[in-house]
Design an enzyme around this catalytic site. Structure first.
Site, PDB file in Angstrom:
ATOM      1  N   ASP A 117       0.842  -1.190   0.000  1.00 54.30           N
ATOM      2  CA  ASP A 117       0.000   0.000   0.000  1.00 54.30           C
ATOM      3  C   ASP A 117       0.882   1.245   0.000  1.00 54.30           C
ATOM      4  O   ASP A 117       1.840   1.334   0.767  1.00 54.30           O
ATOM      5  CB  ASP A 117      -0.907   0.009   1.224  1.00 54.30           C
ATOM      6  CG  ASP A 117      -2.014   1.044   1.104  1.00 54.30           C
ATOM      7  OD1 ASP A 117      -2.583   1.165   0.009  1.00 54.30           O
ATOM      8  OD2 ASP A 117      -2.315   1.718   2.102  1.00 54.30           O
ATOM      9  N   HIS A 124      -3.751  14.208   0.443  1.00 54.88           N
ATOM     10  CA  HIS A 124      -3.936  13.375   1.628  1.00 54.88           C
ATOM     11  C   HIS A 124      -2.742  13.500   2.577  1.00 54.88           C
ATOM     12  O   HIS A 124      -2.921  13.678   3.791  1.00 54.88           O
ATOM     13  CB  HIS A 124      -4.113  11.914   1.204  1.00 54.88           C
ATOM     14  CG  HIS A 124      -4.150  10.952   2.347  1.00 54.88           C
ATOM     15  ND1 HIS A 124      -5.164  10.930   3.280  1.00 54.88           N
ATOM     16  CD2 HIS A 124      -3.281   9.967   2.721  1.00 54.88           C
ATOM     17  CE1 HIS A 124      -4.931   9.980   4.166  1.00 54.88           C
ATOM     18  NE2 HIS A 124      -3.795   9.383   3.845  1.00 54.88           N
ATOM     19  N   GLU A 191     -10.282   4.018   3.627  1.00 56.07           N
ATOM     20  CA  GLU A 191      -9.352   4.699   2.733  1.00 56.07           C
ATOM     21  C   GLU A 191      -9.775   4.380   1.308  1.00 56.07           C
ATOM     22  O   GLU A 191      -9.718   3.225   0.872  1.00 56.07           O
ATOM     23  CB  GLU A 191      -7.905   4.269   2.982  1.00 56.07           C
ATOM     24  CG  GLU A 191      -7.371   4.798   4.305  1.00 56.07           C
ATOM     25  CD  GLU A 191      -5.885   4.587   4.486  1.00 56.07           C
ATOM     26  OE1 GLU A 191      -5.300   5.270   5.346  1.00 56.07           O
ATOM     27  OE2 GLU A 191      -5.303   3.735   3.767  1.00 56.07           O
ATOM     28  N   GLU A 193      -9.220   4.008  -2.306  1.00 58.08           N
ATOM     29  CA  GLU A 193      -8.009   3.784  -3.084  1.00 58.08           C
ATOM     30  C   GLU A 193      -8.324   3.091  -4.407  1.00 58.08           C
ATOM     31  O   GLU A 193      -9.437   2.615  -4.640  1.00 58.08           O
ATOM     32  CB  GLU A 193      -7.008   2.928  -2.299  1.00 58.08           C
ATOM     33  CG  GLU A 193      -6.604   3.503  -0.949  1.00 58.08           C
ATOM     34  CD  GLU A 193      -5.427   2.765  -0.348  1.00 58.08           C
ATOM     35  OE1 GLU A 193      -4.641   2.158  -1.112  1.00 58.08           O
ATOM     36  OE2 GLU A 193      -5.285   2.778   0.890  1.00 58.08           O
ATOM     37  N   ASP A 225      -8.959   0.291   1.915  1.00 53.37           N
ATOM     38  CA  ASP A 225      -8.006  -0.204   2.909  1.00 53.37           C
ATOM     39  C   ASP A 225      -8.471   0.268   4.294  1.00 53.37           C
ATOM     40  O   ASP A 225      -8.078   1.318   4.771  1.00 53.37           O
ATOM     41  CB  ASP A 225      -6.599   0.313   2.598  1.00 53.37           C
ATOM     42  CG  ASP A 225      -5.530  -0.439   3.372  1.00 53.37           C
ATOM     43  OD1 ASP A 225      -5.742  -1.628   3.666  1.00 53.37           O
ATOM     44  OD2 ASP A 225      -4.489   0.155   3.675  1.00 53.37           O
ATOM     45  N   ARG A 229      -7.654   3.654  13.257  1.00 52.59           N
ATOM     46  CA  ARG A 229      -6.741   4.776  13.499  1.00 52.59           C
ATOM     47  C   ARG A 229      -6.176   4.783  14.914  1.00 52.59           C
ATOM     48  O   ARG A 229      -5.014   5.187  15.112  1.00 52.59           O
ATOM     49  CB  ARG A 229      -7.471   6.097  13.240  1.00 52.59           C
ATOM     50  CG  ARG A 229      -8.004   6.268  11.826  1.00 52.59           C
ATOM     51  CD  ARG A 229      -6.897   6.300  10.799  1.00 52.59           C
ATOM     52  NE  ARG A 229      -7.431   6.587   9.463  1.00 52.59           N
ATOM     53  CZ  ARG A 229      -6.717   6.537   8.361  1.00 52.59           C
ATOM     54  NH1 ARG A 229      -5.440   6.201   8.403  1.00 52.59           N
ATOM     55  NH2 ARG A 229      -7.269   6.803   7.192  1.00 52.59           N
ATOM     56  N   GLN A 232      -3.559   2.014  15.091  1.00 50.67           N
ATOM     57  CA  GLN A 232      -2.425   2.436  14.264  1.00 50.67           C
ATOM     58  C   GLN A 232      -1.580   3.499  14.964  1.00 50.67           C
ATOM     59  O   GLN A 232      -0.339   3.443  14.939  1.00 50.67           O
ATOM     60  CB  GLN A 232      -2.936   2.976  12.928  1.00 50.67           C
ATOM     61  CG  GLN A 232      -1.841   3.425  11.970  1.00 50.67           C
ATOM     62  CD  GLN A 232      -2.414   3.999  10.675  1.00 50.67           C
ATOM     63  OE1 GLN A 232      -3.626   4.004  10.460  1.00 50.67           O
ATOM     64  NE2 GLN A 232      -1.544   4.476   9.812  1.00 50.67           N
ATOM     65  N   LYS A 245      -4.015  -1.987  10.168  1.00 45.41           N
ATOM     66  CA  LYS A 245      -4.317  -2.082   8.743  1.00 45.41           C
ATOM     67  C   LYS A 245      -4.598  -3.511   8.280  1.00 45.41           C
ATOM     68  O   LYS A 245      -5.294  -3.723   7.289  1.00 45.41           O
ATOM     69  CB  LYS A 245      -3.136  -1.547   7.927  1.00 45.41           C
ATOM     70  CG  LYS A 245      -2.867  -0.066   8.091  1.00 45.41           C
ATOM     71  CD  LYS A 245      -3.818   0.755   7.252  1.00 45.41           C
ATOM     72  CE  LYS A 245      -3.339   2.187   7.145  1.00 45.41           C
ATOM     73  NZ  LYS A 245      -4.186   2.971   6.237  1.00 45.41           N
ATOM     74  N   THR A 249      -8.796  -5.647   3.858  1.00 46.45           N
ATOM     75  CA  THR A 249      -8.701  -4.759   2.702  1.00 46.45           C
ATOM     76  C   THR A 249      -9.709  -5.268   1.683  1.00 46.45           C
ATOM     77  O   THR A 249      -9.639  -6.430   1.280  1.00 46.45           O
ATOM     78  CB  THR A 249      -7.288  -4.767   2.095  1.00 46.45           C
ATOM     79  OG1 THR A 249      -6.347  -4.314   3.059  1.00 46.45           O
ATOM     80  CG2 THR A 249      -7.223  -3.872   0.869  1.00 46.45           C
ATOM     81  N   GLU A 354      -9.691  12.617   7.488  1.00 49.11           N
ATOM     82  CA  GLU A 354      -9.639  13.956   6.893  1.00 49.11           C
ATOM     83  C   GLU A 354     -10.999  14.645   6.911  1.00 49.11           C
ATOM     84  O   GLU A 354     -11.097  15.840   7.199  1.00 49.11           O
ATOM     85  CB  GLU A 354      -9.136  13.867   5.454  1.00 49.11           C
ATOM     86  CG  GLU A 354      -7.734  13.311   5.306  1.00 49.11           C
ATOM     87  CD  GLU A 354      -7.460  12.918   3.870  1.00 49.11           C
ATOM     88  OE1 GLU A 354      -6.990  13.791   3.113  1.00 49.11           O
ATOM     89  OE2 GLU A 354      -7.741  11.760   3.500  1.00 49.11           O
TER      90      GLU A 354
END
Length: 409
Positions: A117, A124, A191, A193, A225, A229, A232, A245, A249, A354
């Site tokens: 990844d 971002h 996420e 992607e 993904d 948070r 992480q 993570k 996925t 975000e």
């Protein structure tokens, strides 16, 4: 409506023809399918009926044999499929092998080898920098404009669209906590992607050059993904993402071949730093390396973001070159994600981190406010790209529902 009589501008017309793997009813056999409108063509059965030399290659329970066959075969098979669904004499021969999309079960279309990844969106990366390093002179890390940053993920937890995602448990430590605690993540995120699927392997010790991208990469898919948070944040220093993570996925059930996206190729954003030769695509003879993909992110059916892939600073070709420049080899079925896709405006951010500015702001949904995901939330990514003569190329969707995790021991 007969399966070949598609509405004008159908995003899954003969100009697209993405690949997947499906089964019908309760039968266990899986086989390669190609989407046409709201139907799926049994590619192997159609090839056998028409005496195609690719019948054995297509009558498989995974795309991996086709992926490994290489670019010449990919082009030949695509030309044949296009003829089968557009030439009247071929249409009559293959019509019986078309199944309504609603009557089939879609599966993970390829066996995932390795998963990497990346972190290729400047928007971002700058947003994350502002959130976590608000006093830094530059929101980007010093290496960001010199190389595509990435990490090696876990291929065994890549799942197909529609698979529930169980809320992960792990250690977390809030700034106010004196010691870490263990339990379900309370900051579960997405996420948005794009994933790139490798077909032809490479030899260990031999880097893949920028110009060889299309010799190795078969196509792309949408990718979510999922990210815990809070887990992480506590674990990632100094070695990077791990349990926050690796729990899931999600990828779409359809792999769109690169050959279907010629009209969507665009130049990437202007480079602000001189690149080392192995990443320098300024004089590439293979055309522009970016892709104009229009992504939509919905939570419980409510649109929350529209990230534009055309803004990605690092291209898929540069990511592949960097991933192998140390001599690491490619394997058939390798998957690498672009990293979160975010545009310059608030409505173009590809993660809740975000969109809510790390939980400071609430996201207004018809069924209530959110900062991060709640159990039962359904996240859907969908996308399209410009196609020939103004027709859209549909990229399908990737959906996942958050399921409650097991209580900690």
């Amino acid at each position: 409506m007969p399966p070949f009589d598609l509405p004008e501008g159908d995003p899954f017309g003969p100009h697209n023809l993405p690949y997947g793997v499906f089964s019908v009813g309760e039968q266990a056999d899986r086989t390669v399918g190609v989407r046409l409108g709201d139907h799926v063509l049994d590619a192997g059965a159609a090839a056998h009926a028409l005496g195609s030399p690719y019948a054995t290659l297509l009558a498989r329970p995974s795309l991996n044999p086709l992926l490994a066959a290489g670019r010449t075969t990919w082009s030949d098979v695509r030309r044949a499929l296009t003829a089968w669904v557009t030439v009247p004499s071929h249409q009559s021969a293959v019509q019986e092998f078309l199944h309504p999309l609603s009557s089939v079960t879609l599966h993970l279309p390829f066996e995932v080898a390795d998963y990497v990844d990346f972190y290729a969106s400047e928007n971002h990366a700058r947003n994350v920098g502002h959130i976590f390093r608000p006093d830094a002179a530059d929101s980007l890390t010093p290496n960001w404009k010199h190389l595509p940053i990435g990490y090696h993920g876990r291929s065994g937890t890549v799942v197909v669209s529609g698979t529930d995602v169980v809320r992960p448990s792990g250690q977390r430590k809030a700034p106010s906590d004196t010691e870490p605690v263990f339990g379900p993540s309370v900051r579960l995120d997405i996420e948005a992607e794009v994933g790139f699927v490798v077909g032809v392997p490479s030899v260990m010790g031999s880097p893949v050059a920028l110009g060889d991208f299309r010799e190795h990469v078969f196509g792309l898919c949408l990718l979510n993904d999922w990210s815990a948070r809070d887990i992480q944040a506590w674990e990632y220093v100094p070695l990077g993402p791990f349990l926050g993570k690796s729990f899931a996925t999600s990828v779409s059930a359809w792999i769109t071949p690169l050959d279907a996206l010629e009209e969507a190729r665009v130049a990437p954003p202007e480079r602000t730093h001189e690149l080392l030769p192995y990443l320098d695509d300024s004089a590439s003879g293979d055309g522009p390396g970016g892709y104009d993909l229009r992504i939509s992110v919905s939570i419980n059916g409510h649109l929350v973001s529209e990230p534009p892939f055309s803004t990605m600073y690092w291209t898929a070709a540069q990511q592949l070159a960097h991933m192998t420049v140390n001599g690491a080899s490619l394997r058939t079925g390798d998957l690498y994600g672009s990293g979160t896709v975010s545009g310059p405006s608030e409505h173009e951010r590809g993660s809740l981190l975000e969109l809510t500015w790390n939980g400071r702001d609430t996201l207004e949904l018809p069924d209530g406010k959110r900062t991060f995901l709640e159990d039962g939330d359904v996240v859907t990514l969908s996308a399209w790209a410009p196609g020939p003569d103004g027709v859209r190329v549909g990229l399908g969707e990737v959906t996942g529902r958050v399921a409650a995790g097991e209580q900690p021991l």
